[in-house]
Scaffold this active site. Sequence first.
Site, PDB file in Angstrom:
ATOM      1  N   ARG A  19      44.636   9.031 -52.978  1.00  0.00           N
ATOM      2  CA  ARG A  19      43.973   9.301 -51.689  1.00  0.00           C
ATOM      3  C   ARG A  19      44.446  10.632 -51.099  1.00  0.00           C
ATOM      4  O   ARG A  19      43.690  11.345 -50.447  1.00  0.00           O
ATOM      5  CB  ARG A  19      44.203   8.150 -50.699  1.00  0.00           C
ATOM      6  CG  ARG A  19      43.673   8.435 -49.313  1.00  0.00           C
ATOM      7  CD  ARG A  19      43.385   7.189 -48.493  1.00  0.00           C
ATOM      8  NE  ARG A  19      44.341   6.125 -48.642  1.00  0.00           N
ATOM      9  CZ  ARG A  19      45.555   6.090 -48.070  1.00  0.00           C
ATOM     10  NH1 ARG A  19      45.962   7.088 -47.312  1.00  0.00           N
ATOM     11  NH2 ARG A  19      46.342   5.058 -48.256  1.00  0.00           N
ATOM     12  N   TYR A  34      18.824  18.523 -39.375  1.00  0.00           N
ATOM     13  CA  TYR A  34      18.688  17.367 -40.268  1.00  0.00           C
ATOM     14  C   TYR A  34      18.784  16.093 -39.436  1.00  0.00           C
ATOM     15  O   TYR A  34      19.749  15.901 -38.692  1.00  0.00           O
ATOM     16  CB  TYR A  34      19.784  17.425 -41.340  1.00  0.00           C
ATOM     17  CG  TYR A  34      19.921  16.141 -42.117  1.00  0.00           C
ATOM     18  CD1 TYR A  34      18.833  15.622 -42.831  1.00  0.00           C
ATOM     19  CD2 TYR A  34      21.115  15.430 -42.130  1.00  0.00           C
ATOM     20  CE1 TYR A  34      18.941  14.432 -43.530  1.00  0.00           C
ATOM     21  CE2 TYR A  34      21.241  14.246 -42.835  1.00  0.00           C
ATOM     22  CZ  TYR A  34      20.143  13.748 -43.519  1.00  0.00           C
ATOM     23  OH  TYR A  34      20.255  12.568 -44.204  1.00  0.00           O
ATOM     24  N   ASP A  92      26.522  24.237 -40.158  1.00  0.00           N
ATOM     25  CA  ASP A  92      26.030  23.540 -41.351  1.00  0.00           C
ATOM     26  C   ASP A  92      25.196  24.557 -42.132  1.00  0.00           C
ATOM     27  O   ASP A  92      24.104  24.940 -41.726  1.00  0.00           O
ATOM     28  CB  ASP A  92      25.186  22.322 -40.947  1.00  0.00           C
ATOM     29  CG  ASP A  92      24.666  21.548 -42.168  1.00  0.00           C
ATOM     30  OD1 ASP A  92      24.619  22.115 -43.271  1.00  0.00           O
ATOM     31  OD2 ASP A  92      24.273  20.371 -41.999  1.00  0.00           O
ATOM     32  N   LYS A 131      23.696  18.966 -52.207  1.00  0.00           N
ATOM     33  CA  LYS A 131      22.509  19.811 -52.356  1.00  0.00           C
ATOM     34  C   LYS A 131      22.785  20.957 -53.345  1.00  0.00           C
ATOM     35  O   LYS A 131      23.179  20.709 -54.453  1.00  0.00           O
ATOM     36  CB  LYS A 131      22.078  20.315 -50.979  1.00  0.00           C
ATOM     37  CG  LYS A 131      22.074  19.231 -49.893  1.00  0.00           C
ATOM     38  CD  LYS A 131      21.092  18.123 -50.178  1.00  0.00           C
ATOM     39  CE  LYS A 131      20.925  17.212 -48.994  1.00  0.00           C
ATOM     40  NZ  LYS A 131      21.070  15.804 -49.240  1.00  0.00           N
TER      41      LYS A 131
HETATM   42  N1  PLP Z   1      23.168  18.523 -43.550  1.00  0.00           N
HETATM   43  C1  PLP Z   1      21.962  18.816 -44.050  1.00  0.00           C
HETATM   44  C2  PLP Z   1      21.318  20.123 -43.670  1.00  0.00           C
HETATM   45  C3  PLP Z   1      21.306  17.930 -44.911  1.00  0.00           C
HETATM   46  O1  PLP Z   1      20.094  18.255 -45.404  1.00  0.00           O
HETATM   47  C4  PLP Z   1      21.942  16.714 -45.253  1.00  0.00           C
HETATM   48  C5  PLP Z   1      21.279  15.735 -46.151  1.00  0.00           C
HETATM   49  O2  PLP Z   1      20.096  15.837 -46.428  1.00  0.00           O
HETATM   50  C6  PLP Z   1      23.198  16.430 -44.700  1.00  0.00           C
HETATM   51  C7  PLP Z   1      23.789  17.355 -43.860  1.00  0.00           C
HETATM   52  C8  PLP Z   1      23.914  15.132 -45.030  1.00  0.00           C
HETATM   53  O3  PLP Z   1      24.478  15.219 -46.303  1.00  0.00           O
HETATM   54  P1  PLP Z   1      24.695  13.969 -47.295  1.00  0.00           P
HETATM   55  O4  PLP Z   1      23.346  13.386 -47.596  1.00  0.00           O
HETATM   56  O5  PLP Z   1      25.389  14.569 -48.455  1.00  0.00           O
HETATM   57  O6  PLP Z   1      25.554  12.978 -46.555  1.00  0.00           O
END
Ligand code: PLP
Length: 384
Positions: free
Chosen positions: A56, A108, A181, A206
């Site tokens: 961990r 998102y 982000d 992604k």
């Molecule tokens: N941020 C963005 C811009 C996303 O498109 C996504 C998921 O589609 C996330 C965060 C969340 O990521 P995860 O699905 O890996 O938890």
Amino acid sequence: MSDTPKPPMRPATLAAQAAGAIDGETAGVVPAVHMATTFLRGADYAPLNGDNIYLRSHNENTRVAERLLSALEGAAETLLFPSGMAAVAAVFRTVPTGGAVVVQRQIYWGTTAWIRDFCERRQITLHEVEASDAAALAAVCAEHRPTLVWVETPSNPWLRITDVAGAAQIAHNVGAALVVDSTAASPVLSQPLALGADIVMHSATKGINGHSDVLAGSLSVRDHDRPMWQAIRADRDMAGAVLGPMEAWLLTRGMRTLPLRMREMSGNAMRLAEFLSDHPNVETVLYPGLSDHPGHEIARQQMKGGFGGLLSFVVKGEAQAALRAVGRLQLFHRATSLGGVESLVEHRHTIEPHTGIPEGLLRLSVGIEDADDLIADLGQALGQ
Ligand code: PLP
């Protein structure tokens, strides 16, 4: 690894060589997977290897992937998480109960939904603002003096562009940390830390992994001494939101081709955006690479080498026409997510009908297939 100092490496070299990671034990040119959850101590009860006590806290495969991501992002340190959302949650858990945060609107949907719920539970005042409008962002920050400002650029699925350097100045003027982000850009196209952001977050699920087979998230920091970062690091260790060794190993493998993939995806997306812009059955195309996109100039300055593989467009004729086109597509997979080598299409309104997404909007994650094949598929689906 030899002790001779390496010359400075550009992103493509860093990625292809995984920032120098090899298997020191066997001299293999790729690192091994280390699955052990616990590590030996000697007769004197001292750890045989002080860097490895319990999985961990000490995961060699995670460290390798984190080092590579830090090198690509220009970060002092990176922490990996088992999903993008776990990385989002790790940041917000540092906001004091009763505090205030400013978060970009229409990002998102999963991020927005979780933040709204979390802030309510923790009596944190949440102010949502269109952060691509610098004056609106500055006004909200000046009035509410948040401790944290969260932006997403390019935003998913609206493709809005926030000026990261401007947002950093606005946040810092009121003593807030700016977290970006940067999932849709990836560390190859944009480096928010160099523009003044304090932390950059990715859904590594992604483009960073790129093969639609690993769920992961990351946070990278400019200054690892800041108390917020120490709290995030301690919380990951103690609360245990850690990535497994196999996922971390796969992530390193995925990142080896990240610059190549981002270049290909961006080039393909640009071709598709141009094609769709001229299509009689398309109302609007949202892609920052197009010169008439409202964020084009800023995107040109803060994104290098392309505008990414995420693209949305609105089909004339609302939901019915959009769904008809989606049903006819043969190459694009009908699936959520983005950043993989294969192209995906999503009718976001079906998934989030109450969030103001236009009924005719289709979001594409453009992959690395031949652009002519993708254009032909879109053309036949849209009726041309
Ligand atoms: N941020 C963005 C811009 C996303 O498109 C996504 C998921 O589609 C996330 C965060 C969340 O990521 P995860 O699905 O890996 O938890």
